[in-house]
Motif scaffolding. Structure first.
Motif, short mmCIF file in Angstrom:
data_model
loop_
_atom_site.label_atom_id
_atom_site.label_comp_id
_atom_site.label_asym_id
_atom_site.label_seq_id
_atom_site.Cartn_x
_atom_site.Cartn_y
_atom_site.Cartn_z
N MET A 1 48.13 21.04 67.95
CA MET A 1 49.16 20.20 68.49
C MET A 1 48.53 18.92 69.04
SD MET A 1 52.13 21.18 71.21
CE MET A 1 52.79 22.49 70.22
N ILE A 2 49.20 17.82 68.87
CA ILE A 2 48.71 16.53 69.35
C ILE A 2 49.43 16.16 70.64
CG2 ILE A 2 48.56 14.08 68.83
CD1 ILE A 2 48.35 14.79 65.91
N PHE A 3 48.68 15.69 71.62
CA PHE A 3 49.24 15.29 72.91
C PHE A 3 48.92 13.83 73.18
CE2 PHE A 3 48.37 19.82 73.30
CZ PHE A 3 49.58 20.28 73.78
N LEU A 4 49.89 13.11 73.72
CA LEU A 4 49.67 11.74 74.19
C LEU A 4 48.99 11.84 75.55
CD1 LEU A 4 50.02 8.69 73.90
CD2 LEU A 4 52.30 8.94 74.89
N LYS A 5 47.77 11.34 75.65
CA LYS A 5 47.01 11.41 76.90
C LYS A 5 47.14 10.15 77.74
CE LYS A 5 42.89 12.81 77.12
NZ LYS A 5 41.44 13.02 76.96
N LYS A 6 47.19 8.99 77.06
CA LYS A 6 47.16 7.74 77.81
C LYS A 6 47.99 6.68 77.10
CE LYS A 6 43.24 6.80 79.57
NZ LYS A 6 41.82 6.40 79.73
N PHE A 15 56.20 -5.52 80.37
CA PHE A 15 54.86 -5.24 80.92
C PHE A 15 54.01 -6.52 80.91
CE2 PHE A 15 56.21 -1.22 78.81
CZ PHE A 15 56.46 -0.52 79.97
N ALA A 16 54.25 -7.39 81.86
CA ALA A 16 53.48 -8.64 81.95
C ALA A 16 52.03 -8.34 82.31
CB ALA A 16 54.10 -9.56 82.99
N ASN A 17 51.84 -7.48 83.29
CA ASN A 17 50.50 -7.05 83.69
C ASN A 17 50.11 -5.82 82.89
OD1 ASN A 17 50.40 -9.02 85.71
ND2 ASN A 17 51.42 -7.66 87.17
N LYS A 18 48.83 -5.55 82.86
CA LYS A 18 48.35 -4.34 82.19
C LYS A 18 48.85 -3.12 82.95
CE LYS A 18 44.13 -2.07 80.67
NZ LYS A 18 42.68 -2.16 80.65
N VAL A 19 49.48 -2.21 82.21
CA VAL A 19 50.01 -0.97 82.78
C VAL A 19 49.32 0.19 82.09
CG1 VAL A 19 52.08 0.46 82.99
CG2 VAL A 19 52.25 -2.00 83.26
N GLN A 20 48.86 1.15 82.87
CA GLN A 20 48.24 2.34 82.29
C GLN A 20 48.92 3.57 82.86
OE1 GLN A 20 43.96 2.55 82.08
NE2 GLN A 20 43.98 4.76 82.40
N ILE A 21 49.35 4.46 81.99
CA ILE A 21 49.94 5.73 82.39
C ILE A 21 49.09 6.84 81.79
CG2 ILE A 21 51.99 7.20 82.32
CD1 ILE A 21 53.63 4.64 81.83
N ASP A 22 48.56 7.69 82.65
CA ASP A 22 47.80 8.84 82.19
C ASP A 22 48.72 10.05 82.20
OD1 ASP A 22 45.23 7.57 81.93
OD2 ASP A 22 45.17 7.50 84.12
N PHE A 23 48.88 10.68 81.05
CA PHE A 23 49.75 11.83 80.93
C PHE A 23 48.91 13.10 81.09
CE2 PHE A 23 51.94 8.56 78.48
CZ PHE A 23 53.20 8.62 79.04
N LYS A 24 49.31 13.93 82.01
CA LYS A 24 48.66 15.23 82.20
C LYS A 24 49.40 16.23 81.32
CE LYS A 24 46.28 13.32 85.47
NZ LYS A 24 45.10 12.64 85.12
N ASN A 25 48.80 17.39 81.12
CA ASN A 25 49.43 18.41 80.28
C ASN A 25 50.80 18.84 80.81
OD1 ASN A 25 47.32 18.37 78.51
ND2 ASN A 25 46.27 20.11 79.42
N SER A 26 51.03 18.67 82.10
CA SER A 26 52.29 19.11 82.69
C SER A 26 53.37 18.03 82.67
CB SER A 26 52.05 19.57 84.13
OG SER A 26 51.53 18.49 84.90
N GLU A 80 49.78 -6.11 73.58
CA GLU A 80 48.83 -5.07 73.21
C GLU A 80 49.33 -3.74 73.72
OE1 GLU A 80 44.07 -4.48 73.46
OE2 GLU A 80 45.05 -5.05 75.34
N VAL A 81 49.31 -2.74 72.86
CA VAL A 81 49.68 -1.38 73.25
C VAL A 81 48.59 -0.45 72.70
CG1 VAL A 81 51.36 0.47 73.03
CG2 VAL A 81 52.15 -1.89 73.21
N ILE A 82 48.08 0.38 73.58
CA ILE A 82 47.04 1.34 73.21
C ILE A 82 47.56 2.74 73.53
CG2 ILE A 82 44.69 2.15 73.66
CD1 ILE A 82 44.07 -0.75 74.57
N LEU A 83 47.45 3.63 72.55
CA LEU A 83 47.81 5.03 72.77
C LEU A 83 46.56 5.87 72.56
CD1 LEU A 83 51.10 5.25 70.67
CD2 LEU A 83 50.86 4.72 73.10
N GLU A 84 46.34 6.80 73.46
CA GLU A 84 45.22 7.72 73.31
C GLU A 84 45.79 9.12 73.13
OE1 GLU A 84 41.77 9.49 76.12
OE2 GLU A 84 41.92 7.31 76.07
N PHE A 85 45.41 9.78 72.04
CA PHE A 85 45.89 11.11 71.72
C PHE A 85 44.77 12.13 71.86
CE2 PHE A 85 48.74 8.33 69.35
CZ PHE A 85 49.99 8.86 69.68
N ASP A 86 45.16 13.38 72.08
CA ASP A 86 44.22 14.49 72.12
C ASP A 86 44.77 15.61 71.25
OD1 ASP A 86 42.27 16.34 72.75
OD2 ASP A 86 43.05 16.76 74.75
N ASN A 87 43.92 16.14 70.38
CA ASN A 87 44.37 17.28 69.56
C ASN A 87 43.39 18.41 69.70
OD1 ASN A 87 42.23 16.34 68.07
ND2 ASN A 87 43.30 16.34 66.14
#
Length: 87
Positions: A1-6, A15-26, A80-87
């Protein structure tokens, strides 16, 4: 399964300023008041994954993806949009 981490966005819609959201498993959802940019997160994910339809991204033209500026802030020159995934 693939999860969106960041999720990182800068210059995209509200989003004028850089925004970072870290997604936890929960993490199961994103909540906030009207106008806080929740739906823009969904638009950013769709955009970076290749959505081409402006209508599906809730805009009229492609330039609407950029932060349009305010009376106190210049419009963004790029998004700019960056997605970090974890599988």
């Amino acid at each position: 399964m693939i999860f969106l981490k960041k999720f990182i966005a800068s210059g995209f819609k509200s989003f004028a300023n850089k925004v970072q959201i870290d997604f936890k498993n929960s993490t199961s959802g994103i909540v906030g008041p009207n106008g806080s940019g929740k739906s823009n997160i969904v638009d950013a994910v769709r955009w970076v994954l290749g959505e081409k339809s402006n209508k599906n991204l809730r805009s009229k033209i492609s330039e609407d993806m950029l932060f349009s500026g305010t009376s106190e802030r210049q419009p963004a020159k790029f998004a700019e949009v960056i997605l970090e995934f974890d599988n």
